[in-house]
Design a protein around this motif. Sequence first.
Motif, PDB file in Angstrom:
ATOM      1  N   UNK A 192      35.220 -46.176 142.983  1.00 16.68           N
ATOM      2  CA  UNK A 192      34.152 -46.712 142.133  1.00 16.68           C
ATOM      3  C   UNK A 192      34.784 -47.723 141.174  1.00 16.68           C
ATOM      4  N   UNK A 193      34.227 -48.941 141.162  1.00 14.75           N
ATOM      5  CA  UNK A 193      34.864 -50.012 140.395  1.00 14.75           C
ATOM      6  C   UNK A 193      34.418 -50.057 138.935  1.00 14.75           C
ATOM      7  N   UNK A 194      33.450 -49.229 138.553  1.00 13.05           N
ATOM      8  CA  UNK A 194      33.019 -49.321 137.153  1.00 13.05           C
ATOM      9  C   UNK A 194      32.944 -47.944 136.519  1.00 13.05           C
ATOM     10  N   UNK A 195      32.944 -47.937 135.211  1.00  9.77           N
ATOM     11  CA  UNK A 195      32.862 -46.707 134.433  1.00  9.77           C
ATOM     12  C   UNK A 195      31.419 -46.598 133.949  1.00  9.77           C
ATOM     13  N   UNK A 196      30.658 -45.659 134.492  1.00  3.84           N
ATOM     14  CA  UNK A 196      29.220 -45.622 134.143  1.00  3.84           C
ATOM     15  C   UNK A 196      28.957 -44.862 132.842  1.00  3.84           C
ATOM     16  N   UNK A 197      30.015 -44.464 132.153  1.00  7.97           N
ATOM     17  CA  UNK A 197      29.913 -43.752 130.871  1.00  7.97           C
ATOM     18  C   UNK A 197      29.012 -42.525 130.976  1.00  7.97           C
ATOM     19  N   UNK A 528      47.867 -46.642 138.378  1.00  7.15           N
ATOM     20  CA  UNK A 528      46.565 -46.187 137.915  1.00  7.15           C
ATOM     21  C   UNK A 528      46.030 -45.044 138.767  1.00  7.15           C
ATOM     22  N   UNK A 529      45.190 -44.247 138.128  1.00  4.11           N
ATOM     23  CA  UNK A 529      44.548 -43.174 138.892  1.00  4.11           C
ATOM     24  C   UNK A 529      43.105 -43.509 139.195  1.00  4.11           C
ATOM     25  N   UNK A 530      42.503 -44.363 138.404  1.00  6.94           N
ATOM     26  CA  UNK A 530      41.099 -44.710 138.653  1.00  6.94           C
ATOM     27  C   UNK A 530      40.976 -46.220 138.850  1.00  6.94           C
ATOM     28  N   UNK A 531      40.079 -46.588 139.765  1.00 11.54           N
ATOM     29  CA  UNK A 531      39.982 -47.994 140.134  1.00 11.54           C
ATOM     30  C   UNK A 531      39.464 -48.850 138.986  1.00 11.54           C
ATOM     31  N   UNK A 532      38.581 -48.272 138.155  1.00 16.09           N
ATOM     32  CA  UNK A 532      38.000 -49.152 137.126  1.00 16.09           C
ATOM     33  C   UNK A 532      39.016 -49.556 136.065  1.00 16.09           C
ATOM     34  N   UNK A 556      34.460 -37.933 128.225  1.00 15.23           N
ATOM     35  CA  UNK A 556      34.437 -38.848 127.085  1.00 15.23           C
ATOM     36  C   UNK A 556      34.579 -38.162 125.728  1.00 15.23           C
ATOM     37  N   UNK A 557      34.770 -36.837 125.743  1.00 15.08           N
ATOM     38  CA  UNK A 557      34.912 -36.104 124.475  1.00 15.08           C
ATOM     39  C   UNK A 557      36.351 -36.248 123.958  1.00 15.08           C
ATOM     40  N   UNK A 558      36.496 -36.344 122.649  1.00  7.55           N
ATOM     41  CA  UNK A 558      37.834 -36.366 122.046  1.00  7.55           C
ATOM     42  C   UNK A 558      38.019 -35.052 121.292  1.00  7.55           C
ATOM     43  N   UNK A 559      39.194 -34.425 121.438  1.00  9.77           N
ATOM     44  CA  UNK A 559      39.445 -33.128 120.796  1.00  9.77           C
ATOM     45  C   UNK A 559      39.339 -33.258 119.278  1.00  9.77           C
ATOM     46  N   UNK A 560      38.994 -32.159 118.623  1.00 14.20           N
ATOM     47  CA  UNK A 560      38.817 -32.161 117.167  1.00 14.20           C
ATOM     48  C   UNK A 560      40.085 -32.627 116.450  1.00 14.20           C
ATOM     49  N   UNK A 561      41.259 -32.285 117.013  1.00  9.81           N
ATOM     50  CA  UNK A 561      42.506 -32.709 116.365  1.00  9.81           C
ATOM     51  C   UNK A 561      42.885 -34.156 116.720  1.00  9.81           C
ATOM     52  N   UNK A 562      42.083 -34.805 117.553  1.00  5.82           N
ATOM     53  CA  UNK A 562      42.323 -36.211 117.901  1.00  5.82           C
ATOM     54  C   UNK A 562      43.505 -36.425 118.829  1.00  5.82           C
ATOM     55  N   UNK A 566      38.706 -36.060 126.982  1.00  5.25           N
ATOM     56  CA  UNK A 566      38.144 -35.694 128.290  1.00  5.25           C
ATOM     57  C   UNK A 566      38.015 -36.893 129.210  1.00  5.25           C
ATOM     58  N   UNK A 567      38.683 -37.978 128.861  1.00  7.06           N
ATOM     59  CA  UNK A 567      38.618 -39.174 129.704  1.00  7.06           C
ATOM     60  C   UNK A 567      39.703 -39.073 130.774  1.00  7.06           C
ATOM     61  N   UNK A 568      39.280 -39.131 132.018  1.00  7.16           N
ATOM     62  CA  UNK A 568      40.229 -38.939 133.127  1.00  7.16           C
ATOM     63  C   UNK A 568      40.843 -40.283 133.505  1.00  7.16           C
ATOM     64  N   UNK A 569      41.534 -40.919 132.533  1.00  2.93           N
ATOM     65  CA  UNK A 569      42.026 -42.267 132.809  1.00  2.93           C
ATOM     66  C   UNK A 569      43.552 -42.335 132.885  1.00  2.93           C
ATOM     67  N   UNK A 570      44.217 -41.179 132.807  1.00  6.66           N
ATOM     68  CA  UNK A 570      45.683 -41.223 132.709  1.00  6.66           C
ATOM     69  C   UNK A 570      46.313 -41.833 133.960  1.00  6.66           C
ATOM     70  N   UNK A 571      47.451 -42.472 133.753  1.00  7.53           N
ATOM     71  CA  UNK A 571      48.210 -43.063 134.863  1.00  7.53           C
ATOM     72  C   UNK A 571      48.930 -41.958 135.633  1.00  7.53           C
ATOM     73  N   UNK A 572      49.251 -42.255 136.883  1.00  3.34           N
ATOM     74  CA  UNK A 572      49.905 -41.261 137.739  1.00  3.34           C
ATOM     75  C   UNK A 572      51.275 -41.755 138.202  1.00  3.34           C
ATOM     76  N   UNK A 573      52.162 -40.787 138.418  1.00  2.00           N
ATOM     77  CA  UNK A 573      53.440 -41.078 139.080  1.00  2.00           C
ATOM     78  C   UNK A 573      53.310 -40.658 140.545  1.00  2.00           C
ATOM     79  N   UNK A 574      53.560 -41.614 141.442  1.00  2.00           N
ATOM     80  CA  UNK A 574      53.566 -41.320 142.883  1.00  2.00           C
ATOM     81  C   UNK A 574      55.017 -41.031 143.260  1.00  2.00           C
TER      82      UNK A 574
END
Length: 843
Positions: A192-197, A528-532, A556-562, A566-574
């Motif tokens: 999926x090429x876009x982030x539909x939020x 990258x892990x996600x195409x967008x 899209x949630x951010x933890x109370x301690x900042x 919950x954004x699944x955007x982290x980079x991956x090591x192959x």
Amino acid sequence: MKKLIFATLLASILAASPEIQGQELKLNDLEYFETQGINILVYSNMFTGGFNDEKNAGIELIHHGVRTAQGGAVRLSNTPEQWDLVPAIPTRTVNRESNSIESLQKYEDYGFDSRVVVTAKGKGVEISVYLDRPVPAELVGKAGFNLEFLPSQYWGKTYLADGRLNRFPRYVVGNTVTKPNSEKIKQYKGYITSDDRGTGHYVDPLPLETGRNFILASEDPERRVKITSEETDLMLFDGRILAQNGWFVVRSLLPSEKTGKVLSWTVEPHAIDGWIREPNIGFSQVGYLPSQPKISVIELDKKDTPLETASIYKIDEQGKASQVFSGPIRPWGNYYKYHYVKFDFTPVNTPGIYYIQYGDLKTNNFIIDDTVYDKITDATSDIWIPIHMNHMFVREGYRVWHGEPFKEGYRQAPPGTDHFDLHWQGPTTDTKYKGMELIPGLNIGGFFDAGDFDIETGSNIGVVQNFVQTWEYFKPLRDQTFVSQEHRYVDLHRPDGTPDILQFIEHGALNLVAQSEIIGHMAQTLSNSVLYNYHHLGDAASLTDGLPYNPDLGPYEVAADGLSSGVKDDMWAFTSRNPGLDLRAATMFAAVSRALKGYNDDLSARALVQSKRLLKEATELLANIPQDNPGRRFGGSDVGTYLQLYISTGEQQYASKFQDLLWPALERNLNFVILTALEGIPHMDETYKAKLRPYVVKYKEYIDGLEKDNPYGVPIGLGNWAGSGAVVNFGTTVCFANKHFPDIVDDSHAFKTTNWLFGCHPYHNYSLVATLGATRPKEVFYGNNRADFSFIPGNVAPGILFRQPDHFENYDDWPFLWGQNEGTIGGNTSYLIFGSAFKNLIK
Ligand SMILES: [Ca+2]
Ligand SMILES: [Ca+2]
Ligand SMILES: [Ca+2]
């Protein structure tokens, strides 16, 4: 009165000329439709599948020398993006009797077949779509025929839709709607090429106009195109709404429940009477040394008549130009679409400002002086390379190029992952980490790959090796960059007392040593892990949110301690293990260890530890790979790896292995291997050099052969990625061959590479290097700032891209074709070596 006589005379000439009456398109021997000024190609270039829609395939229009339309095919969306599905086109039949080309187009995912037939019809072509079975229900309202027009050639111009006046927008401004994701046609491999939020809706552009008769650019005879459709509405879309590299799309939907001929367009590009393409006068925009050969290659329309002579004008300090030289134009011959002639002005050897005059055409100015090449690598080393330092904040004056990227680090790529940038994770992780587990410590050092932001390990290994080589051969002490690893901060144009190249070696090594220490071997890539976020344009630091993904949080949630999100955007090591890559890393680490001694002793020592360990493990692993699998045996390592191992360890076994591999490789692939062979000379005995001599003689024959192959005398690549890299490699080889065998290869051949890179090449005469030294460098490149139609100084474009069957091209108003305009960290550091070797040669 005078005017009237002239007009009458002109009319009678026009009436008598068969040329002007006969502008009908003909199917030529190269299997495309042609008349002077117009080429219509029908699947001469296919959708390759590697990166799906590269905006480089389908039905294409080359209009007065410029490829202004492409992508003509049955497509499933209004403005297809790179990862949208493309049809398979298994058959393409040229029918000379009916003056037509017919192709079968298949969407296997939907069992949907159609036939597209393009037929010459007067001054244009008819494009028809035939169906044997109706459009499948799920594609009704989606399947249509599209043809895409190049925005940079049409923006600011008008278009008429059934007579209604409009103007193509310079920047995308248009209307869209959103629709439920369930209605969206799936993208390549389900990406999926876009982030539909989290809305569950995708964006669908609405047409700018709808009608049956379109006229594009009435006012511009070079770009005017008339498109009419009999049965179906034509719609015009702006593809830039979804993706900055989108084109203007003319589209008709295929009707439902119909078979037979379901769509018929007439496309009539205007041809200018008697048009002849303006000559392209190739010369070095950086200039010439007084003593060097100076040969301009002039690219001519085959219908053009070459002039007898050309001249050189000198501009004095008062701005007055006077002719100082005139010389004959000598024919070279035809090469693909054009005819080539040469103009030798070597006798002009007084320092000064000059231009070339060829008929009515005069070029921009160039310099002849002893200093012209002094700065050719400065922009690359001072600007392009530091901007591509990953995991750092990079400032230049008032401008921040990027913040510190990827603060959340990298996660283990899950087993069995097939990636969109052509990477993969095998069935196991080959590490102690589980899929999606954070691998701490990898977010340090390393260089962005190219116009994207991943760390390609193989490429970074080569880059560090390039830096060490540059350091060991040429000892550049240049210091124009401030680098603080402690603050993760880089400032351009601020010397800090340390040669920049040592800081680049250190920066590359910090990531590669971290990979080896933490993972236990080399990763394939950190990506990258996600195409967008793979197609991200902008600050690398905003590609991810900088917070580690926390599965306990909602999207899209951010933890109370900042501290997590919950954004699944982290980079991956192959991390699939490749012992060939490990072997290359072992040699690079040994070289790093030498170079960093006395500057960063700790990293130097750590690199040596990893070198020894990886060498031992990789050698064992490679020995256990079955011998009947030669393709896997080296897995990325090569002849040069064993040379570097010998240089680093002094162990005779590696010298023997190097020679065992080298001599057969020279027999098989002389042009690619000879540079490595030349690099071995200082480390081998005299018999080695004697044994190499006949291969250098053969290489000289190859150099001479290039003079007959093409008018520029350099190796010109015809692949899907243009060939500056091969030309740079050729230049470096010439420099090294001249150093060791000056009696065989003289230094004049090295200037062929600078000429080509700096403006003497097909299509246009701009310098392919975004460098400060050229009068007219290219203006747009496929860098990470490409959406701004800009460049990063020092970038070397792949350059002149070949399009089947006979067209060379380099857009300088449209940056988005990577095969023409992207620079890579590997390619640009190779240019650093060439530039250093070249400057050494002319000293
Ligand atoms: Ca990449
Ligand atoms: Ca420095
Ligand atoms: Ca994140």
